[in-house]
Design an enzyme around this catalytic site. Sequence first.
Site, PDB file in Angstrom:
ATOM      1  N   SER A 142      64.077 -85.704  39.564  1.00  0.00           N
ATOM      2  CA  SER A 142      64.452 -85.870  38.162  1.00  0.00           C
ATOM      3  C   SER A 142      63.418 -86.694  37.406  1.00  0.00           C
ATOM      4  O   SER A 142      62.268 -86.298  37.300  1.00  0.00           O
ATOM      5  CB  SER A 142      65.848 -86.489  38.073  1.00  0.00           C
ATOM      6  OG  SER A 142      66.332 -86.467  36.756  1.00  0.00           O
ATOM      7  N   ASP A 298      62.588 -84.183  30.760  1.00  0.00           N
ATOM      8  CA  ASP A 298      62.110 -84.799  31.997  1.00  0.00           C
ATOM      9  C   ASP A 298      61.542 -83.733  32.935  1.00  0.00           C
ATOM     10  O   ASP A 298      61.619 -82.529  32.636  1.00  0.00           O
ATOM     11  CB  ASP A 298      63.211 -85.629  32.658  1.00  0.00           C
ATOM     12  CG  ASP A 298      64.385 -84.806  33.150  1.00  0.00           C
ATOM     13  OD1 ASP A 298      64.493 -83.619  32.789  1.00  0.00           O
ATOM     14  OD2 ASP A 298      65.215 -85.350  33.909  1.00  0.00           O
ATOM     15  N   ASP A 300      62.313 -82.100  35.642  1.00  0.00           N
ATOM     16  CA  ASP A 300      63.105 -80.936  36.056  1.00  0.00           C
ATOM     17  C   ASP A 300      63.917 -80.360  34.906  1.00  0.00           C
ATOM     18  O   ASP A 300      64.747 -79.480  35.103  1.00  0.00           O
ATOM     19  CB  ASP A 300      63.992 -81.263  37.259  1.00  0.00           C
ATOM     20  CG  ASP A 300      65.121 -82.212  36.924  1.00  0.00           C
ATOM     21  OD1 ASP A 300      64.896 -83.130  36.118  1.00  0.00           O
ATOM     22  OD2 ASP A 300      66.228 -82.063  37.485  1.00  0.00           O
ATOM     23  N   ASP A 302      66.397 -81.198  32.959  1.00  0.00           N
ATOM     24  CA  ASP A 302      67.849 -81.219  32.777  1.00  0.00           C
ATOM     25  C   ASP A 302      68.271 -82.308  31.792  1.00  0.00           C
ATOM     26  O   ASP A 302      69.426 -82.370  31.384  1.00  0.00           O
ATOM     27  CB  ASP A 302      68.588 -81.364  34.112  1.00  0.00           C
ATOM     28  CG  ASP A 302      68.284 -82.656  34.846  1.00  0.00           C
ATOM     29  OD1 ASP A 302      67.411 -83.423  34.398  1.00  0.00           O
ATOM     30  OD2 ASP A 302      68.933 -82.898  35.887  1.00  0.00           O
TER      31      ASP A 302
END
Length: 569
Positions: A142, A298, A300, A302
Site C-alpha cells: 500500500s 498511493d 496500489d 486504493d
Amino acid sequence: MIKEKYLLWCNKATEDKDLVEELRAMHENEEQISEAFYKDLEFGTGGLRGVIGAGTNRMNIYTVGKATQGLAEYVLSQSKEPKVAIAYDSRIKSDVFAKRAASILAANGIKVYIYSELMPTPMLSFAVRELKCDAGIVITASHNPAKYNGYKAYGPDGCQLCLEAAEYVLSIMNKVDIFDEVKNTDFDKAINDGKIEYISDKVIEAYLSKVEEQRVSEELDLSELKVIYTPLHGSGNKPVRAILSKMGIDNVTVVPEQELPDGNFPTAPYPNPEIRQAFERALKLADEIKPDLLLATDPDCDRVGIAAPVDGDYRLFTGNEVGALLLHYILTRRTEKNTLPKDAVAVKTIVTTELTRKIAEDFGITLIDVLTGFKFIGEQIAILEEKGEENRYIFGFEESYGYLAGSYVRDKDAVVASMLICEMAAYYKSIGKTLYEALHDIYNKYGCYICSQISFTCEGQSGMQRISDIMKDLRYTDRKDISGMTVAKISDYETSFISDVATGEKKKITLPKSNVIGFEFTDGSSIIVRPSGTEPKIKMYLSAVGKDDKSAGEKLKELEAAGTKLLGF
C-alpha cells in the site's frame, strides 16, 4: 534457535542472490539476525506485510511461497476446479513475488489468472469476481515506505480473506517446511501449458465500465475542469487517466517525475496521499498550471488524496472531509434526480467521522458502523447482495482515504473515488462554489467536526511489547477524565461493551471483537486507540467537535496533547 534458523537459511536460501548477499553481510550482526529471524512474518486477514529481505520475519520469495502453499491448500479444500487471480503494484520485487505465487499455485494444480503489468488493488478484487475465482492475491504494501512489501489474500467474494480462511492458511503455513514442502514450477512453462493465463483487456475494460456507471451527474460538462494528477510512481497511472478521459476530462497534467513506476519512490519516500510531502511535486507544478484540483493515488491505487484552491493557495483535504463531501454530494444529487434507492445504506468504520451520521440522518438513510478495515465494508455489501439488495448500497468510506461507490468490487477504489471527486469538483464549480466552500456549508448545517490521526512507530520486539503494554493500561485503568476532560463513555471492542462512566451502565457492542478502545467526552469529542494491523504502529484517532473552525481546532489541539500524554509518548 534464532542462530539455527539463520544458518539453515544460509545453507538453503540460494535462489535469490540478493538474499544470499544479505545473509552473508549479517553474519556478525546478532541484532540484525535476531530482527530477521526472531519470529515468522504474521499471516492474518490482511495477509503478510513486512520489510523486504532475508529471514522468516521478512518479505522474500520463501515467505511468499509458504503463504501461497497455505492458500493453495485452502483453495483446494474449497473447490474441485480452483482458480486464483493475481495482481501486483510497482514495489520492489512485486513482480517477482507475484510470479512466484503464480508458479506455486500452478504446481498445486490451481488455474492462475495474472495481470501482465502492475494493476491497482481494486482491479484484483474485480478480477476475482469477474473470472469467478476462488481466491485472489495482490502483492503490495500500500502506502508504506520503499523497504516494505506485502501480500494481500482475497476470498471468492472479492473481499480480503475472512478470519476462518486466514486461520486455515496459517495452520498450513505452520506445518509446511519453507524450503522443502512448498511446491513450485517454472512460470514460463506454466504459461505455455495454460496453467497460468494473463488476464485479458476485456476484464480491464469491464472494470472501467463498472466504474463509469457510478457517476451521479452524467449530464455535467467536465471539459473545463483542470486537474493535476500524480500516481506516486504506482499503479494508478493508466486506469485513473483512462477513466478521467472517459468522463471527458482532457485537461489532466500528470506530475512527470512521479508518472512512471518506481519501487524506490525517489520523489516520495513515504508515498502516502494522506501527507503533504507526497503532494510536494504536484503543488510545485500547481503554481504554474493553476488547476481546480490535485489528485494523488498511493502505489496500489486504493487510496486517493486531494488538494484544492483556497484563498490563493492549495489546501489538502483529510479523508474524513472528502468522505463527508462525497456522501453529501451523492445523496444531494441522487435525491434531486430521484435515483436514490429506497432504504439506502452507507457504511463507515468506527474511527471515521461522526459528521456522516448527521448527514445520513438528514437524508433519511441508514448508516452502518463497522470495524476498521475496508473488508468489513465489503462484507456489508455482500450481506445486501445475498438478499438481492446490493443496489441499496450507495457509498462506503474510511478516514484513511479509502472510498467506494457501487458493489462491483469489495475493496476501496481510488479509481472510482478519483472519478467522483472530479465530478463533484466540477459540479460545485458549475454552481459557483469551491470544495472548501461546500465543506463549510456542511459544517454550518451539521456542526464542525475536525479529525486527525496520529501514529506512533514501535518497531521490533521491544516495540511490540510496548504496544501491548499501552493497550493493557488503557483497558484496565479506571479513568473518569483525561487531562481534565470528562469522559462520558468508554468503548472496548475487545470486551464488546460500551460503558457509561457516570452511571456504570454497560451496553453490548455487536461487532466482532477487536483490540480497540475509545473514549468519548461530554462534548461529543473522542479519542480512539488501536494497534495497526499492518505496520509496527499504535494509532490514535481524534475527533473534535465545535461550533466553528476556531473552537473545533482548539479542541483538537487539546485532544492531541491529552492523547499523546495518555499513550506515554
